[in-house]
Design an enzyme around this catalytic site. Sequence first.
Site, PDB file in Angstrom:
ATOM      1  CG  ASP A 169     -43.881  21.393  31.732  1.00 50.14           C
ATOM      2  OD1 ASP A 169     -44.569  20.706  32.507  1.00 50.14           O
ATOM      3  OD2 ASP A 169     -44.190  21.588  30.554  1.00 50.14           O
ATOM      4  CD  GLU A 411     -49.898  27.924  29.742  1.00 53.17           C
ATOM      5  OE1 GLU A 411     -49.592  28.832  28.930  1.00 53.17           O
ATOM      6  OE2 GLU A 411     -49.334  26.812  29.751  1.00 53.17           O
TER       7      GLU A 411
HETATM    8  C1  GLC Z   1     -47.554  22.662  30.000  1.00 56.65           C
HETATM    9  C2  GLC Z   1     -47.781  22.498  31.506  1.00 56.65           C
HETATM   10  C3  GLC Z   1     -48.400  21.147  31.768  1.00 56.65           C
HETATM   11  C4  GLC Z   1     -49.677  21.026  30.963  1.00 56.65           C
HETATM   12  C5  GLC Z   1     -49.428  21.297  29.472  1.00 56.65           C
HETATM   13  C6  GLC Z   1     -50.693  21.402  28.660  1.00 56.65           C
HETATM   14  O1  GLC Z   1     -46.642  21.747  29.519  1.00 56.65           O
HETATM   15  O2  GLC Z   1     -46.600  22.660  32.216  1.00 56.65           O
HETATM   16  O3  GLC Z   1     -48.636  20.964  33.146  1.00 56.65           O
HETATM   17  O4  GLC Z   1     -50.231  19.777  31.134  1.00 56.65           O
HETATM   18  O5  GLC Z   1     -48.756  22.513  29.323  1.00 56.65           O
HETATM   19  O6  GLC Z   1     -51.526  22.389  29.181  1.00 56.65           O
END
Ligand code: GLC
Length: 441
Positions: A169, A411
């Site tokens: 992101d 995460e």
């Molecule tokens: C965040 C991450 C993305 C992922 C999402 C859900 O937005 O950057 O890659 O898919 O979280 O885990």
Amino acid sequence: MHSEKDLIAGAKEVLEMNDRGNYTQPAHGLYPHQWLWDSCFIAIGLRHLDTDRAQTELISLIRGQWHNGMLPNIIFREDAKYRADRNTWQSWLSPYSPDDVTTTGITQPPMLAEAVLQVGKKLPWPERRSWYSKMLPVIVDYHEWLFKERDPHNEGLVLQIHPWETGLDNTPPWMQQLNDHLLPFWIRSLRTVKLDHLIGMFRRDAQSVPMDERFSVIESIAMFDIQLRFKRKAHDIDKILDHAMFAIEDLNFNSIFIRANSCLVEIAKSIKIELPESLLMNMKKCEEALEQLWDPYSGQYYSRDFITHKLLKTPSIATLLPLYGGSISKERADQLVKLLDERGAFAANYPIPSVPLGSPHFDPKAYWQGPTWVNTNWLVIKGLENYGYHDKAKALAQSTIKLVEKSGFNEYFDPNNGEPYGADNFSWTAALAIDLDKNYS
Ligand code: GLC
């Protein structure tokens, strides 16, 4: 955690905790919906525990497919509580959106073909054949949509219109574009009058995770603004590209797409189905076009601005992902692999940092601007295998497992000291730890 059994048992617990029946949420609270590449990574792990559940994960993912072939990055939960999330996108404004579920209007790295292939490999032949036969048309429609809608000039690479589509992101090349050229006047003004801090206090993610482990406020407002534009244009790509704020041929996305195309070819071959000639031609073109992203001066690939065709010469974890794509020459692959051992590049105590340690953008806590992530490690491990670096692949797999054993199923992690950040009990960390453990311990 001390033994393999503990790791698998712990990972299983995380996946069960996040199991919502037919799909797995990435994490409680912060990520309650179904995400595209998350479910693919989750299925890759789940296949070792329960192949039926792994198949269900992907079958529920394809509920979100649009009539034009697109797979959205999020399928929203229908509870009243999440009305605001659904309304931000209003997918129903597009004639192509699915009838039974609400989604975003954008996609995410195309991991589906890999996940379908890997789950299939765990099934006995007759079942595998029906699994591949069921999923193949979905993948074909998705890949054809990518070429048709996201390669409007038929140049080979596919473009992305929102940072979320990269899966990384707030990755520096995109944020730099956003900050340098694209922030609308009203968002810049917020920073000038210092209102951004005040607005930050109302962010939902701040309730789950400390703000310095997430996006800056300005970045999130800018991304929200892009979403509103898409909604105003009813998710029509021609209208979106006309006066686009963002159109980038992203290196991460295109590398994954190249690998996904090879997976699709493998699936089709194994069930003796011929893929459309035009699709096969586009696949080849995509591999060739990736070479235009190579910069001989720095010896690396970069993402490219779709409109100016300028390379966005800011390295990130995407730099290593052409290894996963598998189409680049051995010589170029060797150059990329060297970066793994270079101080100032990716040689960290707890590899692999999502931004090179020597980059001015590096921040060990800030989401995709420095921390180590298990999914990108998994992709690089596969990439190392592609080019015969089996020992390095094994070493990286084992250091990834150790990191999770030491710090938990978070995460992301600090690449300097291994501290866990972001959401805890994060599903793809658990799922991919299982996959790595099964393949490398
Ligand atoms: C965040 C991450 C993305 C992922 C999402 C859900 O937005 O950057 O890659 O898919 O979280 O885990």
